[in-house]
Write an enzyme that holds these catalytic residues in place. Structure first.
Site, PDB file in Angstrom:
ATOM      1  N   HIS A 366      61.812 -38.927  33.804  1.00  0.00           N
ATOM      2  CA  HIS A 366      62.408 -40.200  33.127  1.00  0.00           C
ATOM      3  C   HIS A 366      61.344 -41.054  32.398  1.00  0.00           C
ATOM      4  O   HIS A 366      61.685 -42.067  32.117  1.00  0.00           O
ATOM      5  CB  HIS A 366      62.983 -40.833  34.463  1.00  0.00           C
ATOM      6  N   LYS A 557      68.993 -55.842  30.727  1.00  0.00           N
ATOM      7  CA  LYS A 557      68.004 -54.816  31.201  1.00  0.00           C
ATOM      8  C   LYS A 557      66.949 -55.202  32.390  1.00  0.00           C
ATOM      9  O   LYS A 557      66.692 -56.379  32.185  1.00  0.00           O
ATOM     10  CB  LYS A 557      67.588 -53.708  29.976  1.00  0.00           C
ATOM     11  N   ARG A 558      66.276 -54.342  32.962  1.00  0.00           N
ATOM     12  CA  ARG A 558      65.261 -54.705  33.540  1.00  0.00           C
ATOM     13  C   ARG A 558      64.117 -55.334  32.439  1.00  0.00           C
ATOM     14  O   ARG A 558      64.144 -55.290  31.491  1.00  0.00           O
ATOM     15  CB  ARG A 558      64.430 -53.642  34.214  1.00  0.00           C
ATOM     16  N   LYS A 563      59.905 -53.160  27.202  1.00  0.00           N
ATOM     17  CA  LYS A 563      61.163 -53.503  26.564  1.00  0.00           C
ATOM     18  C   LYS A 563      61.397 -54.561  25.808  1.00  0.00           C
ATOM     19  O   LYS A 563      62.154 -54.777  25.072  1.00  0.00           O
ATOM     20  CB  LYS A 563      62.299 -53.528  28.017  1.00  0.00           C
ATOM     21  N   THR A 665      70.216 -46.207  28.672  1.00  0.00           N
ATOM     22  CA  THR A 665      71.974 -46.090  28.668  1.00  0.00           C
ATOM     23  C   THR A 665      72.554 -47.586  28.288  1.00  0.00           C
ATOM     24  O   THR A 665      73.672 -47.383  28.057  1.00  0.00           O
ATOM     25  CB  THR A 665      72.292 -45.596  29.974  1.00  0.00           C
ATOM     26  N   LYS A 669      76.174 -48.193  26.446  1.00  0.00           N
ATOM     27  CA  LYS A 669      77.392 -48.913  26.682  1.00  0.00           C
ATOM     28  C   LYS A 669      77.901 -49.931  25.810  1.00  0.00           C
ATOM     29  O   LYS A 669      79.033 -50.224  25.531  1.00  0.00           O
ATOM     30  CB  LYS A 669      76.967 -49.443  27.966  1.00  0.00           C
TER      31      LYS A 669
END
Ligand SMILES: *Cc1c(COP(=O)(O)O)cnc(C)c1O
Length: 826
Positions: A366, A557-558, A563, A665, A669
C-alpha cells in the site's frame, strides 16, 4: 421520546405491514420495551434485529453452500476494517429500507433519525481499512466465499474534537451500548503464544522437531459479523478476534489481598485488543503493535487450518481450498507462522511447508514511502517470537543462496533482497518477508505498481519477475452511491434504468444523456439538495454559515504532508489576499471544506490542522471578502461524515505529491458522485483521467518522473518561492502571524520547512495549482459545461467498483470463480 404512536396504524404496504409486526415483536421481546416508552436507541435496536434476522437465514445458507460445494475460500487478513455504520447498509442491500421506513413511521419514528445514532465501527485509520470494508461487501455481492479476519478493538480510531483550532483526541467507545451485529463464538478460541524458547534441534530435514515453548499465552476469541451483499445474494463473515486471559484472575493473590495483582495478567492479555493504533502509514514500532499483528494472524491461520483439516482431512491440499490475502505487511508474520504450524504442528517437511505457504498467501502493498515500510528489530522478534525468527533466518538463507546465483549479483544486491536490514541495527523487513512468502504481490493502482517494480521491490522482482501484478483499488457503489446519495441514484434509475445497480460500468449509459438540458438541471438540483444538507451540518458543527449555491471545494482525507492540505490552504491564503485587493476579479464564491484526522504523534500534521482553522477564522470574519471565500474544517472525519460530504462536493481535491499516493479511493468516491477532480497525476488519478477523459478533469503540476528528476537535479525551493509572488506573500503573512496574532511565531517552523527543503514539492507545484484553480473558476461560470462534465464523471467511473477489483483478484491471484457473473446477475 418520540411522539406517541398512532393508536390505529395507517394503511401500510404489504411488506411494510409484515415488517411492522416484526418490529413490534423485536421491540417487545428482544429489547424489552413498550412502543409507548421506547426511545430512539430502542427503535434502532429493534430495527437492527429485524434486519439481522433477514441476514441470518442467508448467512447460514451461504456458509452451508460453501461447505457443501467445497469451493475455495478467500481469507482477507487486515489489521483494519473501517466499516462505518451497518444498519442502513444491511437494510439497503436487503431491500428493507423502504418497508422499514414506512413501518417505523407508523410508530411516529423517522428512520433517518435512528440511523444517525448508530455508532461508526471505526476499526481503521483511513483508506487501507476502508478498502478492506469495501472488499468484504463486494465479495458477498459477487459471490466469492470469503472471510475477513481482523481485531475486535474495544476502542476504534479516536474521536477528533477541534478546540481553539487544535485537534484534541478523545477515546472512542463504539461498544458502550452493545453491538447488535456481532455474535460471540466461544467455541472458536485459540491459544496464542509469546516469548519463551525453542526446544529441540534446529534440523530442518532431520527427524527431530523443534518445539516452541511460549512463556506467555493468551486466548483469541472470535466475534462474527455478517456482511450482506447486494440484494442479499450472499453473506460473508467478518471474524474479529478479542484477546482474553487464560485465567480471569489469580484467586490466590486476590485472597491474599492483592486485588490489583490478581488481575494484572488479565489486563496485560486483554490490552492486545484494547485499542487501534492511530497512525496512518507510519508504523508505531512498539511491542504492543507486534503483539497485535501476531495475535490476529496466528488466530486466523489456526482457525482456517482447523476448518480445512476438518473438511478435507489433509493440510497438503490447503492451496486448493484456501487463499490468504495479506492487506499490507501488518499480517506478514503469517509467512513464518504458517510454515511453523505446518512443520511443527502438522509434521510436514520444510520444503513442503514453504511451497504450500507460498501457494496459499499473497500480499498487497500500500505504500512506497520508505518511512512507512514496516521493519522490526531482530532482538524484539527474537524475544517475542523466537521460533519465527529461526524460520525467517532459514527462509533468508535459501533466498540469499538463490540471489547469489543470479548473474551480476553483487553485495549491494544481496543486501537489498535480504530479509534482514543490516544498515540500521538489524531489523526484519516485513515487506521482503511478505514478498518472498507470496505467489503474487500487488500494487493498488497502475502507477503505484509500476513504481513498486522500479523502486522498493526492484531487487526482489529480478529474482521473481512475474510476481508483481496490479489490482487498482475500488469502492462499493452500494455505500458510496446508493446509500450516500439516494437522490442521484433515483435520478440515474429514471434516466438509464436499473442495470447499473448490478454492474456499475453500465453507468456509462449516462454519457449519452450528458448534453440533455433536462438531465443537467435535475443533476444540478440533486447536488444542490445535498449541498443544502451539508450546509446545515456545517452550521450545526462549526457555527459557520455557508451559501449552498457557492462552489463546494472539498479535501477530505487523513492529514498528511504528502497529501498536501498545506498546498490547498496556502492557495486559499493567496486567494484571500487577491480577493481583498480586487473583489470584482473573483466572481465565483467558494466554500473550502476540509476534514481529516492527524496521527496523534504527527505534530506537523496537527499544526497544519491548526493553520487551516486559524486561516478559516480570519477569512470567515472578514467583510472585505464579501462572502466569496469561506473555509471550514469539519471535525471528526469518519465514514459517516464522508457519506454526508462526498455527495455535496463540486470539486474534489486530489493533490498529493506525484508518486506518493498509492491509489486513493476518496478520489473515486467523489468522481462517482459527480465532483470534478483537481489533481496531480498520482495514484488512481491517472486512471480517472484515462476513464473520464483529459477534458473532464483538471490535472496540474509535476508528474512522478518530473519530481524524481527535479530532486536529482537539485531542487531549490527558496528560488522557487522568490519567483512566485503570491506564494511568497502568503508565506510571509503566515510567518508574521497574520492568522495567529496571539502567537505570531506559531508557524515559523512550518514556513521554514518549505524554504529549507520542501520535500513534498509544495512550492514547486504552487503556481500550476493556483492557475488550475482559476481554470476551475472559469469553468464554474459556464454551468452547462460544468454540469456536463460532472455527469460524465459519474458516467465513466463505474469501473472503480470494488466488484471489479475483487473479480480481478479472484481470477489472477486467488484462483476462485465468483458465483455471480456480471451478466447473470439479476
Ligand atoms: C475513503 C476514505 C478514506 C480514504 O480517502 P483518500 O482520499 O483515498 O485518502 C479515508 N477515510 C475515510 C473515512 C474514507 O471513507
Amino acid at each position: 421520546m418520540p411522539a406517541a404512536p398512532a393508536v390505529e396504524a395507517p394503511p401500510l404496504g404489504a411488506r411494510a405491514s409484515v415488517v411492522r409486526e416484526q418490529l413490534l415483536r423485536k421491540l417487545t421481546y428482544a429489547v424489552g420495551k413498550d412502543p409507548f416508552v421506547a426511545r430512539r436507541y430502542d427503535w434502532l435496536l429493534a430495527a437492527s434485529h429485524v434486519v439481522r434476522d433477514a441476514i441470518i437465514d442467508r448467512w447460514i445458507a451461504s456458509t452451508r453452500e460453501t461447505y457443501r460445494s467445497g469451493r475455495k475460500r478467500v481469507y482477507y487478513l487486515s489489521l483494519e476494517f473501517l466499516i462505518g455504520r451497518l444498519f442502513r447498509d444491511a437494510a439497503s442491500n436487503l431491500d428493507l429500507l423502504e418497508p422499514l421506513r414506512e413501518a417505523l413511521a407508523s410508530f411516529g419514528v423517522a428512520l433517518d433519525d435512528i440511523a444517525e445514532i448508530e455508532p461508526d465501527a471505526a476499526l481503521g485509520n483511513g483508506g487501507l481499512g476502508r478498502l478492506a470494508a469495501c472488499f468484504i461487501e463486494s465479495m458477498a455481492t459477487v459471490g466469492i466465499p470469503a472471510m475477513g479476519y481482523g481485531i475486535r478493538y474495544e476502542h476504534g480510531l479516536f474521536r477528533q474534537e477541534i478546540v481553539d483550532g487544535r485537534q484534541v483526541e478523545v477515546p472512542e467507545d463504539w461498544l458502550s451500548h452493545g453491538n447488535p451485529w456481532e455474535f460471540e463464538r466461544r467455541e472458536a478460541a485459540y491459544e496464542i503464544g509469546f516469548g519463551g524458547a525453542v526446544e529441540g534441534r534446529e534440523d530442518w530435514d532431520g527427524a527431530t522437531k523443534p518445539t516452541w515453548k511460549p512463556a506467555e499465552r493468551v486466548i483469541a476469541v472470535a466475534y462474527d459479523t455478517p456482511i450482506v451483499g447486494w440484494k442479499g445474494k450472499s453473506v460473508t463473515t467478518l471474524r474479529l478476534w478479542a484477546a482474553r486471559a487464560i485465567d480471569p484472575m489469580r484467586l490466590e493473590a486476590f485472597n491474599q489481598g492483592d486485588h490489583l495483582g490478581a488481575v494484572t495478567e488479565r489486563m496485560r492479555a486483554e490490552s492486545i485488543s484494547r485499542v487501534l493504533y492511530p497512525a496512518d502509514s507510519t508504523p508505531a514500532g512498539q511491542e504492543l503493535r507486534l503483539r497485535q499483528e501476531f495475535f490476529f494472524t496466528s488466530a486466523s491461520l489456526q482457525d482456517l487450518l482447523r476448518r480445512h483439516v476438518q473438511q478435507f482431512g489433509d493440510v497438503r491440499s490447503l492451496p486448493e481450498h484456501a487463499a490468504v490475502q495479506l492487506n499490507d505487511t501488518h499480517p506478514a508474520i503469517a509467512v513464518a507462522e504458517l510454515i511453523r504450524l505446518l512443520v511443527d504442528v502438522h509434521g510436514l517437511s520444510w520444503e513442503e511447508a514453504a511451497t504450500l505457504t507460498r501457494e496459499t498467501i499473497s500480499y498487497t502493498n500500500h505504500t512506497l514511502l520508505p518511512e512507512a515500510l514496516e521493519t522490526w528489530p531482530v532482538h524484539l522478534m527474537e524475544r517475542l517470537l523466537p521460533r519465527h525468527m529461526q524460520i525467517i533466518y532459514a527462509i533468508n538463507a535459501r533466498l540469499l543462496a538463490d540471489a547469489r546465483r543470479l548473474p551480476g549479483a553483487d553485495d549491494a544486491f544481496i543486501a537489498a533482497v535480504s530479509l534482514i536490514d543490516e544498515s540500521n541495527g538489524r531489523r526484519v523487513r516485513m515487506g521482503n518477508l511478505a514478498f518472498i512468502g507470496s505467489h503474487k504481490v500487488n500494487g493498488v493502482s497502475a502507477l503505484h505498481t509500476a513504481l513498486m517494480k522500479e523502486t522498493v521491490f526492484a531487487p526482489l522482482a529480478r529474482l521473481h519477475p512475474d510476481r508483481i501484478v496490479n489490482k487498482t483499488n475500488g469502492i462499493t457503489p452500494r455505500r458510496w452511491l446508493f446509500q450516500a446519495n439516494p437522490g442521484l441514484t433515483a435520478l440515474i434509475r429514471e434516466t438509464i434504468g436499473d442495470r447499473f445497480m448490478e454492474d456499475a460500468t453500465a453507468l456509462s449509459d449516462l454519457a449519452r444523456h450528458a448534453d440533455d438540458a433536462s438531465l443537467q438541471e435535475a443533476f444540478a438540483a440533486v447536488k444542490q439538495a445535498n449541498k443544502q444538507r451539508l450546509a446545515a451540518l456545517i452550521g450545526e458543527r462549526t457555527g459557520v454559515r455557508v451559501d449552498p449555491s457557492a462552489l463546494f471545494d472539498v479535501q477530505v482525507k487523513r492529514i498528511h504532508e504528502y497529501k498536501r492540505q498545506l498546498l490547498n490552504i496556502l492557495e486559499a491564503v493567496a486567494l484571500y489576499d487577491a480577493i481583498r485587493a480586487d473583489p470584482d476579479r473573483f466572481p465565483v464564491p467558494r466554500v473550502k471544506v476540509f476534514a481529516g484526522k492527524a496521527a496523534a504523534s504527527y505534530w506537523r500534521a496537527k499544526l497544519i490542522i491548526r493553520l487551516i482553522n486559524d486561516v478559516a477564522r480570519v477569512v470567515n470574519a472578514d467583510p472585505a471578502v464579501q462572502g466569496k471565500l469561506k473555509i471550514v474544517f469539519l471535525p471528526n472525519y469518519n465514514v459517516s461524515l464522508a457519506e454526508r460530504i462526498i455527495p455535496a462536493a463540486d470539486l474534489s481535491e486530489q493533490i498529493s505529491t506525484a508518486g506518493m499516493e498509492a491509489s486513493g479511493t476518496g478520489n473515486m468516491k467523489l468522481a462517482l458522485n459527480g465532483a470534478i477532480t483537481i489533481g496531480t497525476l498520482d495514484g488512481a488519478n491517472v486512471e480517472i483521467r484515462d476513464l473520464v477523459g483529459a477534458e473532464n478533469i483538471i490535472i496540474f503540476g509535476l508528474c512522478a518522473e518530473e519530481v524524481t528528476a527535479l530532486r536529482a537535479r537539485g531542487y531549490d525551493p527558496r528560488a522557487t518561492i522568490e519567483a512566485t509572488a503570491a506564494l511568497k506573500d502568503a508565506l510571509e503573512a503566515i510567518a508574521q502571524g497574520l492568522f495567529s496574532p496571539d502567537e505570531p511565531g506559531r508557524y515559523g517552523e512550518l514556513v521554514g520547512s518549505l524554504y529549507g527543503g520542501d520535500h513534498f514539492m509544495v512550492a514547486a507545484d504552487f503556481a500550476a495549482y493556483a492557475e488550475a484553480q482559476r481554470q476551475v473558476d472559469r469553468l464554474w461560470q459556464d454551468q452547462v459545461t460544468w454540469r456536463r462534465k460532472a455527469i460524465l464523471n459519474t458516467a465513466h467511473v463505474g469501473w472503480f467498483s470494488s466488484d471489479r477489483t475483487v473479480r480481478e483478484y479472484a481470477e489472477e491471484i486467488w484462483r476462485v470463480r465468483p458465483r455471480v457473473s456480471p451478466d447473470l446477475q439479476s
